[in-house]
Enzyme design. Structure first.
Site, PDB file in Angstrom:
ATOM      1  N   THR A 339       0.826  -1.222   0.000  1.00  0.00           N
ATOM      2  CA  THR A 339       0.000   0.000   0.000  1.00  0.00           C
ATOM      3  C   THR A 339       0.853   1.262   0.000  1.00  0.00           C
ATOM      4  O   THR A 339       2.069   1.215   0.215  1.00  0.00           O
ATOM      5  CB  THR A 339      -0.921   0.054   1.243  1.00  0.00           C
ATOM      6  OG1 THR A 339      -0.080   0.180   2.393  1.00  0.00           O
ATOM      7  CG2 THR A 339      -1.783  -1.179   1.368  1.00  0.00           C
ATOM      8  N   CYS A 340       0.172   2.389  -0.158  1.00  0.00           N
ATOM      9  CA  CYS A 340       0.865   3.687  -0.231  1.00  0.00           C
ATOM     10  C   CYS A 340       1.265   4.224   1.135  1.00  0.00           C
ATOM     11  O   CYS A 340       1.740   5.352   1.225  1.00  0.00           O
ATOM     12  CB  CYS A 340      -0.038   4.720  -0.869  1.00  0.00           C
ATOM     13  SG  CYS A 340      -0.504   4.277  -2.501  1.00  0.00           S
ATOM     14  N   ASP A 341       1.002   3.486   2.185  1.00  0.00           N
ATOM     15  CA  ASP A 341       1.331   4.001   3.511  1.00  0.00           C
ATOM     16  C   ASP A 341       2.737   3.573   3.898  1.00  0.00           C
ATOM     17  O   ASP A 341       3.080   2.396   3.799  1.00  0.00           O
ATOM     18  CB  ASP A 341       0.309   3.462   4.520  1.00  0.00           C
ATOM     19  CG  ASP A 341       0.366   4.246   5.808  1.00  0.00           C
ATOM     20  OD1 ASP A 341       1.465   4.319   6.399  1.00  0.00           O
ATOM     21  OD2 ASP A 341      -0.668   4.795   6.216  1.00  0.00           O
TER      22      ASP A 341
END
Ligand SMILES: Cc1ncc(COP(=O)(O)O)c(C=O)c1O
Length: 393
Positions: A339-341
Protein backbone atom coordinates in the site's frame (compact mmCIF):
# COMPACT_ATOMS: atom_id res chain seq x y z
CA UNK A 1 30.76 -11.86 2.77
CA UNK A 2 30.26 -15.54 3.54
CA UNK A 3 27.50 -17.24 1.54
CA UNK A 4 25.01 -19.61 3.15
CA UNK A 5 22.59 -21.74 1.21
CA UNK A 6 18.93 -20.73 1.68
CA UNK A 7 17.10 -23.21 3.83
CA UNK A 8 13.67 -22.83 5.37
CA UNK A 9 12.78 -25.30 8.17
CA UNK A 10 9.36 -26.21 6.74
CA UNK A 11 9.40 -29.42 8.80
CA UNK A 12 9.07 -27.32 11.98
CA UNK A 13 5.69 -26.10 10.78
CA UNK A 14 4.08 -28.77 8.61
CA UNK A 15 4.82 -31.88 6.58
CA UNK A 16 5.88 -31.43 2.98
CA UNK A 17 2.75 -33.40 1.93
CA UNK A 18 0.53 -30.85 3.70
CA UNK A 19 2.43 -28.01 2.09
CA UNK A 20 2.01 -29.55 -1.37
CA UNK A 21 -1.72 -29.94 -0.69
CA UNK A 22 -2.04 -26.28 0.25
CA UNK A 23 -0.06 -25.25 -2.80
CA UNK A 24 -2.19 -27.33 -5.14
CA UNK A 25 -5.40 -26.10 -3.50
CA UNK A 26 -4.40 -22.47 -4.04
CA UNK A 27 -2.90 -22.89 -7.49
CA UNK A 28 -5.57 -21.05 -9.46
CA UNK A 29 -6.61 -18.54 -6.82
CA UNK A 30 -5.69 -14.87 -6.96
CA UNK A 31 -3.24 -13.91 -4.22
CA UNK A 32 -3.18 -12.90 -1.45
CA UNK A 33 -5.43 -15.38 0.35
CA UNK A 34 -5.56 -17.35 3.56
CA UNK A 35 -5.95 -21.14 3.57
CA UNK A 36 -7.29 -22.64 6.80
CA UNK A 37 -6.80 -26.27 7.71
CA UNK A 38 -9.62 -27.36 10.03
CA UNK A 39 -7.78 -30.58 10.94
CA UNK A 40 -5.16 -28.45 12.67
CA UNK A 41 -7.80 -26.58 14.67
CA UNK A 42 -9.33 -29.88 15.73
CA UNK A 43 -5.91 -31.18 16.80
CA UNK A 44 -5.20 -27.94 18.71
CA UNK A 45 -8.53 -28.18 20.54
CA UNK A 46 -7.90 -31.80 21.43
CA UNK A 47 -4.35 -31.06 22.59
CA UNK A 48 -5.60 -28.35 24.96
CA UNK A 49 -8.32 -30.65 26.31
CA UNK A 50 -5.80 -33.45 26.84
CA UNK A 51 -3.01 -31.39 28.39
CA UNK A 52 -5.29 -29.23 30.56
CA UNK A 53 -8.16 -31.67 31.15
CA UNK A 54 -9.58 -29.69 34.06
CA UNK A 55 -9.97 -26.50 31.99
CA UNK A 56 -13.12 -25.57 30.08
CA UNK A 57 -12.24 -24.05 26.72
CA UNK A 58 -13.86 -20.72 25.77
CA UNK A 59 -12.51 -20.10 22.26
CA UNK A 60 -11.74 -16.39 21.73
CA UNK A 61 -13.80 -15.88 18.57
CA UNK A 62 -11.90 -12.71 17.61
CA UNK A 63 -8.82 -14.76 16.72
CA UNK A 64 -10.58 -16.25 13.73
CA UNK A 65 -14.35 -15.85 13.44
CA UNK A 66 -14.75 -17.90 10.26
CA UNK A 67 -18.09 -19.74 10.40
CA UNK A 68 -16.35 -23.02 9.62
CA UNK A 69 -13.95 -22.58 12.56
CA UNK A 70 -16.74 -21.65 14.96
CA UNK A 71 -18.96 -24.51 13.75
CA UNK A 72 -16.16 -27.03 14.15
CA UNK A 73 -15.44 -25.88 17.70
CA UNK A 74 -19.17 -25.86 18.48
CA UNK A 75 -19.33 -29.52 17.44
CA UNK A 76 -16.22 -30.37 19.46
CA UNK A 77 -17.93 -28.99 22.58
CA UNK A 78 -16.11 -25.70 22.99
CA UNK A 79 -17.54 -22.67 24.75
CA UNK A 80 -16.88 -19.17 23.43
CA UNK A 81 -15.42 -15.91 24.68
CA UNK A 82 -17.48 -13.23 22.95
CA UNK A 83 -16.27 -9.65 22.40
CA UNK A 84 -19.27 -7.93 20.82
CA UNK A 85 -22.97 -8.26 20.01
CA UNK A 86 -21.94 -8.99 16.43
CA UNK A 87 -19.98 -12.05 17.49
CA UNK A 88 -22.94 -12.99 19.68
CA UNK A 89 -25.30 -12.81 16.69
CA UNK A 90 -22.94 -15.03 14.72
CA UNK A 91 -22.73 -17.64 17.49
CA UNK A 92 -26.51 -17.71 17.95
CA UNK A 93 -26.97 -17.99 14.19
CA UNK A 94 -24.65 -21.00 14.24
CA UNK A 95 -26.74 -22.62 16.97
CA UNK A 96 -24.46 -22.13 19.98
CA UNK A 97 -26.56 -21.84 23.15
CA UNK A 98 -26.13 -18.79 25.42
CA UNK A 99 -25.05 -21.01 28.31
CA UNK A 100 -21.82 -21.67 26.35
CA UNK A 101 -20.96 -18.00 26.05
CA UNK A 102 -19.27 -15.37 28.14
CA UNK A 103 -19.23 -11.63 27.38
CA UNK A 104 -15.49 -11.27 27.85
CA UNK A 105 -14.94 -7.64 26.85
CA UNK A 106 -14.44 -5.17 29.69
CA UNK A 107 -15.45 -2.34 27.37
CA UNK A 108 -19.15 -2.57 26.60
CA UNK A 109 -22.20 -0.39 26.14
CA UNK A 110 -25.08 -0.87 28.54
CA UNK A 111 -27.46 -1.59 25.67
CA UNK A 112 -25.13 -4.32 24.43
CA UNK A 113 -25.07 -5.90 27.88
CA UNK A 114 -28.88 -5.78 27.80
CA UNK A 115 -28.80 -7.48 24.39
CA UNK A 116 -26.62 -10.31 25.70
CA UNK A 117 -28.92 -10.70 28.70
CA UNK A 118 -32.02 -10.75 26.53
CA UNK A 119 -30.43 -13.52 24.46
CA UNK A 120 -29.75 -15.57 27.60
CA UNK A 121 -26.10 -14.89 28.41
CA UNK A 122 -25.47 -14.76 32.16
CA UNK A 123 -21.67 -14.56 32.42
CA UNK A 124 -19.91 -11.18 32.20
CA UNK A 125 -16.41 -9.91 32.80
CA UNK A 126 -15.81 -6.61 34.54
CA UNK A 127 -12.96 -4.40 35.73
CA UNK A 128 -14.55 -1.15 36.87
CA UNK A 129 -17.35 0.11 39.14
CA UNK A 130 -19.05 1.92 36.24
CA UNK A 131 -19.11 -1.24 34.14
CA UNK A 132 -20.42 -3.22 37.11
CA UNK A 133 -23.22 -0.67 37.48
CA UNK A 134 -24.16 -1.17 33.85
CA UNK A 135 -24.19 -4.96 34.30
CA UNK A 136 -26.36 -4.72 37.41
CA UNK A 137 -28.92 -2.64 35.52
CA UNK A 138 -28.84 -4.44 32.18
CA UNK A 139 -28.19 -8.03 33.31
CA UNK A 140 -29.58 -8.30 36.86
CA UNK A 141 -28.47 -11.25 38.96
CA UNK A 142 -25.83 -12.37 36.45
CA UNK A 143 -22.50 -13.98 37.26
CA UNK A 144 -19.59 -11.59 37.07
CA UNK A 145 -15.89 -12.26 37.04
CA UNK A 146 -13.19 -9.76 37.79
CA UNK A 147 -10.33 -9.26 35.39
CA UNK A 148 -6.92 -8.56 36.90
CA UNK A 149 -4.41 -6.19 35.44
CA UNK A 150 -1.32 -7.99 34.16
CA UNK A 151 1.87 -6.54 32.80
CA UNK A 152 2.18 -8.71 29.71
CA UNK A 153 5.96 -8.89 30.13
CA UNK A 154 7.35 -11.76 28.10
CA UNK A 155 4.48 -11.62 25.60
CA UNK A 156 5.10 -10.84 21.93
CA UNK A 157 1.69 -9.19 21.75
CA UNK A 158 1.06 -7.84 25.27
CA UNK A 159 -2.46 -6.73 26.08
CA UNK A 160 -0.94 -4.44 28.70
CA UNK A 161 -2.70 -1.98 30.91
CA UNK A 162 -5.84 -1.49 28.86
CA UNK A 163 -7.71 -4.31 30.59
CA UNK A 164 -8.17 -5.36 34.17
CA UNK A 165 -7.97 -3.83 37.59
CA UNK A 166 -5.42 -3.84 40.35
CA UNK A 167 -6.22 -6.34 43.14
CA UNK A 168 -7.16 -3.46 45.50
CA UNK A 169 -9.87 -2.37 43.10
CA UNK A 170 -10.88 -5.98 42.42
CA UNK A 171 -11.62 -6.35 46.15
CA UNK A 172 -13.91 -3.32 46.02
CA UNK A 173 -15.61 -4.70 42.92
CA UNK A 174 -16.27 -8.02 44.60
CA UNK A 175 -18.02 -6.27 47.49
CA UNK A 176 -19.85 -3.89 45.18
CA UNK A 177 -21.15 -6.77 43.04
CA UNK A 178 -22.83 -8.27 46.11
CA UNK A 179 -24.45 -4.94 46.95
CA UNK A 180 -25.68 -4.68 43.37
CA UNK A 181 -27.33 -8.11 43.50
CA UNK A 182 -24.90 -9.77 41.11
CA UNK A 183 -23.14 -13.08 41.71
CA UNK A 184 -19.39 -12.59 42.22
CA UNK A 185 -18.29 -15.68 40.35
CA UNK A 186 -14.57 -15.65 39.68
CA UNK A 187 -11.30 -14.02 38.75
CA UNK A 188 -9.78 -13.73 35.30
CA UNK A 189 -6.54 -12.57 33.77
CA UNK A 190 -4.84 -12.63 30.41
CA UNK A 191 -1.07 -13.06 30.62
CA UNK A 192 -0.45 -11.35 27.24
CA UNK A 193 -0.82 -12.91 23.83
CA UNK A 194 1.93 -15.18 22.47
CA UNK A 195 3.21 -15.29 26.03
CA UNK A 196 6.59 -16.98 25.85
CA UNK A 197 7.23 -16.85 29.59
CA UNK A 198 5.05 -19.30 31.48
CA UNK A 199 6.07 -17.43 34.64
CA UNK A 200 3.42 -14.85 33.68
CA UNK A 201 0.76 -17.38 34.72
CA UNK A 202 2.56 -17.93 38.03
CA UNK A 203 2.27 -14.35 39.22
CA UNK A 204 -1.33 -13.97 38.04
CA UNK A 205 -2.41 -17.27 39.62
CA UNK A 206 -0.74 -16.20 42.88
CA UNK A 207 -2.71 -12.94 42.90
CA UNK A 208 -5.90 -14.78 42.01
CA UNK A 209 -5.31 -17.25 44.86
CA UNK A 210 -4.90 -14.37 47.31
CA UNK A 211 -8.17 -12.84 46.11
CA UNK A 212 -10.02 -16.15 46.47
CA UNK A 213 -8.79 -16.39 50.08
CA UNK A 214 -9.51 -12.74 50.83
CA UNK A 215 -13.04 -13.05 49.41
CA UNK A 216 -13.78 -16.12 51.53
CA UNK A 217 -12.25 -14.81 54.74
CA UNK A 218 -12.98 -11.10 54.59
CA UNK A 219 -16.03 -10.69 52.37
CA UNK A 220 -17.87 -13.94 52.95
CA UNK A 221 -17.88 -14.60 49.21
CA UNK A 222 -17.03 -17.98 47.76
CA UNK A 223 -15.55 -17.40 44.35
CA UNK A 224 -15.92 -20.44 42.10
CA UNK A 225 -14.16 -19.76 38.83
CA UNK A 226 -10.66 -18.96 37.64
CA UNK A 227 -10.32 -17.82 34.03
CA UNK A 228 -6.69 -18.00 32.87
CA UNK A 229 -7.24 -16.26 29.53
CA UNK A 230 -5.38 -16.91 26.31
CA UNK A 231 -1.66 -16.39 25.83
CA UNK A 232 -0.73 -19.92 24.77
CA UNK A 233 1.67 -19.63 21.87
CA UNK A 234 1.50 -20.47 18.17
CA UNK A 235 4.56 -21.42 16.09
CA UNK A 236 6.24 -18.32 14.73
CA UNK A 237 9.92 -17.72 13.99
CA UNK A 238 11.03 -17.58 17.60
CA UNK A 239 10.57 -20.90 19.37
CA UNK A 240 8.49 -21.42 22.51
CA UNK A 241 8.15 -24.14 25.11
CA UNK A 242 5.81 -26.98 24.28
CA UNK A 243 2.17 -26.97 25.36
CA UNK A 244 3.07 -29.94 27.57
CA UNK A 245 5.56 -27.73 29.43
CA UNK A 246 3.04 -24.90 29.82
CA UNK A 247 0.44 -27.34 31.09
CA UNK A 248 2.77 -28.93 33.66
CA UNK A 249 3.91 -25.57 34.97
CA UNK A 250 0.42 -24.08 35.14
CA UNK A 251 -0.93 -27.13 36.98
CA UNK A 252 1.91 -26.79 39.49
CA UNK A 253 1.14 -23.08 39.99
CA UNK A 254 -2.50 -24.00 40.66
CA UNK A 255 -1.44 -26.65 43.17
CA UNK A 256 0.89 -24.22 44.92
CA UNK A 257 -1.68 -21.49 45.24
CA UNK A 258 -4.94 -23.34 45.71
CA UNK A 259 -3.58 -26.50 47.41
CA UNK A 260 -6.33 -29.09 47.67
CA UNK A 261 -9.09 -26.59 46.99
CA UNK A 262 -8.85 -25.67 43.34
CA UNK A 263 -11.56 -23.38 41.94
CA UNK A 264 -14.69 -25.34 41.04
CA UNK A 265 -14.34 -24.18 37.46
CA UNK A 266 -11.14 -23.38 35.55
CA UNK A 267 -11.47 -21.67 32.18
CA UNK A 268 -9.04 -20.93 29.37
CA UNK A 269 -9.74 -18.65 26.40
CA UNK A 270 -7.33 -19.67 23.66
CA UNK A 271 -7.40 -17.78 20.37
CA UNK A 272 -3.95 -17.67 18.82
CA UNK A 273 -2.96 -21.17 19.93
CA UNK A 274 -6.19 -22.56 18.47
CA UNK A 275 -6.16 -20.95 15.05
CA UNK A 276 -2.65 -19.62 14.40
CA UNK A 277 -0.95 -22.78 13.14
CA UNK A 278 -4.00 -23.65 11.05
CA UNK A 279 -3.46 -20.88 8.51
CA UNK A 280 -1.14 -20.16 5.61
CA UNK A 281 -1.30 -16.94 3.61
CA UNK A 282 -0.32 -17.35 -0.01
CA UNK A 283 1.10 -14.10 -1.40
CA UNK A 284 3.07 -12.92 -4.40
CA UNK A 285 6.28 -10.95 -4.83
CA UNK A 286 5.29 -7.68 -6.52
CA UNK A 287 8.71 -6.12 -6.72
CA UNK A 288 12.31 -6.59 -5.65
CA UNK A 289 14.30 -3.36 -5.62
CA UNK A 290 17.01 -1.37 -3.92
CA UNK A 291 16.66 2.30 -3.02
CA UNK A 292 20.21 3.18 -3.98
CA UNK A 293 23.00 1.59 -5.90
CA UNK A 294 24.83 0.68 -2.73
CA UNK A 295 21.94 -0.29 -0.48
CA UNK A 296 22.86 -3.45 1.28
CA UNK A 297 19.54 -5.28 1.35
CA UNK A 298 16.91 -5.38 -1.35
CA UNK A 299 13.30 -4.54 -0.53
CA UNK A 300 10.88 -7.32 -1.29
CA UNK A 301 7.37 -5.95 -1.76
CA UNK A 302 4.59 -8.49 -1.30
CA UNK A 303 0.95 -8.14 -2.30
CA UNK A 304 0.00 -8.29 1.39
CA UNK A 305 1.15 -6.10 4.25
CA UNK A 306 -0.01 -4.49 7.45
CA UNK A 307 -3.37 -3.43 5.99
CA UNK A 308 -4.04 -6.75 4.28
CA UNK A 309 -4.16 -8.57 7.63
CA UNK A 310 -0.59 -8.56 8.95
CA UNK A 311 -1.03 -5.71 11.43
CA UNK A 312 0.61 -7.80 14.16
CA UNK A 313 3.92 -7.10 12.45
CA UNK A 314 3.73 -3.66 14.14
CA UNK A 315 7.13 -3.16 15.79
CA UNK A 316 7.92 -6.59 14.32
CA UNK A 317 6.07 -8.06 17.30
CA UNK A 318 4.83 -11.19 15.58
CA UNK A 319 7.42 -12.74 13.32
CA UNK A 320 5.66 -14.91 10.79
CA UNK A 321 7.71 -17.62 9.12
CA UNK A 322 7.96 -16.63 5.44
CA UNK A 323 8.77 -19.41 3.01
CA UNK A 324 10.16 -18.65 -0.44
CA UNK A 325 10.46 -21.75 -2.56
CA UNK A 326 13.60 -21.77 -4.61
CA UNK A 327 17.27 -22.37 -4.29
CA UNK A 328 20.64 -20.74 -4.12
CA UNK A 329 22.26 -18.72 -1.40
CA UNK A 330 20.30 -16.84 1.24
CA UNK A 331 19.93 -13.09 0.66
CA UNK A 332 18.96 -10.81 3.51
CA UNK A 333 15.94 -8.70 2.65
CA UNK A 334 13.57 -6.04 3.91
CA UNK A 335 9.96 -7.17 3.61
CA UNK A 336 7.19 -4.65 2.86
CA UNK A 337 3.56 -4.51 1.86
CA UNK A 338 1.89 -3.07 -1.25
CA UNK A 339 0.00 0.00 0.00
CA UNK A 340 0.87 3.69 -0.23
CA UNK A 341 1.33 4.00 3.51
CA UNK A 342 4.93 4.22 4.64
CA UNK A 343 4.21 2.27 7.80
CA UNK A 344 3.39 -0.70 5.58
CA UNK A 345 6.78 -2.31 6.17
CA UNK A 346 6.74 -5.77 7.70
CA UNK A 347 10.33 -6.48 8.68
CA UNK A 348 13.48 -4.42 8.42
CA UNK A 349 15.21 -5.19 11.72
CA UNK A 350 14.71 -8.92 12.06
CA UNK A 351 16.73 -10.81 9.47
CA UNK A 352 14.52 -12.41 6.84
CA UNK A 353 16.06 -14.09 3.83
CA UNK A 354 15.06 -15.22 0.34
CA UNK A 355 16.90 -17.55 -1.99
CA UNK A 356 18.96 -16.17 -4.88
CA UNK A 357 16.47 -17.63 -7.29
CA UNK A 358 13.51 -15.56 -5.98
CA UNK A 359 11.89 -13.44 -8.68
CA UNK A 360 9.06 -10.96 -9.14
CA UNK A 361 5.84 -12.95 -9.58
CA UNK A 362 6.91 -15.84 -7.33
CA UNK A 363 4.50 -17.07 -4.71
CA UNK A 364 5.53 -16.87 -1.06
CA UNK A 365 3.96 -18.66 1.86
CA UNK A 366 3.43 -16.85 5.16
CA UNK A 367 2.92 -19.52 7.77
CA UNK A 368 1.06 -19.51 11.10
CA UNK A 369 -1.35 -16.86 9.89
CA UNK A 370 -4.63 -18.46 10.98
CA UNK A 371 -5.16 -16.05 13.89
CA UNK A 372 -5.58 -12.28 13.92
CA UNK A 373 -5.08 -11.80 10.19
CA UNK A 374 -8.20 -11.98 8.06
CA UNK A 375 -10.38 -10.28 10.68
CA UNK A 376 -7.82 -7.46 10.88
CA UNK A 377 -7.60 -6.85 7.15
CA UNK A 378 -8.80 -3.42 6.04
CA UNK A 379 -11.85 -2.74 3.93
CA UNK A 380 -10.56 -1.41 0.61
CA UNK A 381 -7.62 0.66 1.83
CA UNK A 382 -5.99 1.62 -1.48
CA UNK A 383 -8.80 -0.36 -3.09
CA UNK A 384 -7.44 -3.69 -1.89
CA UNK A 385 -10.31 -5.98 -0.90
CA UNK A 386 -10.31 -7.64 2.55
CA UNK A 387 -8.21 -10.81 2.68
CA UNK A 388 -10.00 -13.82 1.18
CA UNK A 389 -10.10 -16.95 3.28
CA UNK A 390 -10.66 -20.54 2.14
CA UNK A 391 -11.05 -23.80 3.99
CA UNK A 392 -8.57 -26.40 2.76
CA UNK A 393 -10.38 -29.17 0.94
C1 LIG B 1 -10.51 -11.59 26.78
C2 LIG B 1 -9.61 -12.34 25.87
N1 LIG B 1 -9.52 -13.67 26.00
C3 LIG B 1 -8.75 -14.41 25.18
C4 LIG B 1 -8.03 -13.82 24.16
C5 LIG B 1 -7.21 -14.69 23.25
O1 LIG B 1 -5.88 -14.62 23.54
P1 LIG B 1 -4.80 -15.43 22.71
O2 LIG B 1 -5.03 -15.15 21.29
O3 LIG B 1 -3.50 -14.97 23.24
O4 LIG B 1 -5.02 -16.88 23.00
C6 LIG B 1 -8.04 -12.43 24.02
C7 LIG B 1 -7.22 -11.79 22.99
O5 LIG B 1 -7.20 -10.61 22.77
C8 LIG B 1 -8.87 -11.67 24.88
O6 LIG B 1 -8.99 -10.35 24.74
Amino acid sequence: MEETPYRFPLENFMSSEKFERIKAFGKDKETPFLVLDLDVIKANYEALRTKLPYAKVYYAVKANPDDAVVSLLRDLGSNFDVATRYELDQLLRLGVGPDRLSFGNTIKKERDIAYFYEKGVRLFVTDSPSDLDKISRAAPGSKVFFRLLTEGLGADWPLSKKFGSHPDLARQLIKLSVRLGLEPYGISFHPGSQQRDVGAWSSAITTAGQLFRWAREEANVKLKMLNMGGGFPADYVEPTDTLQQYAEDISRFLDNNFKAEWPEEVIIEPGRSMAGNAGVIVAEVVNIAKKSVHERYPWVFLDIGKFGGLIETLDEAIKYPIYFEGSGNAREIIVAGPTCDSMDILYEKWTYTMPDSARIGDRVYILTTGAYTQSYSSVYFNGFPPLSSYILK
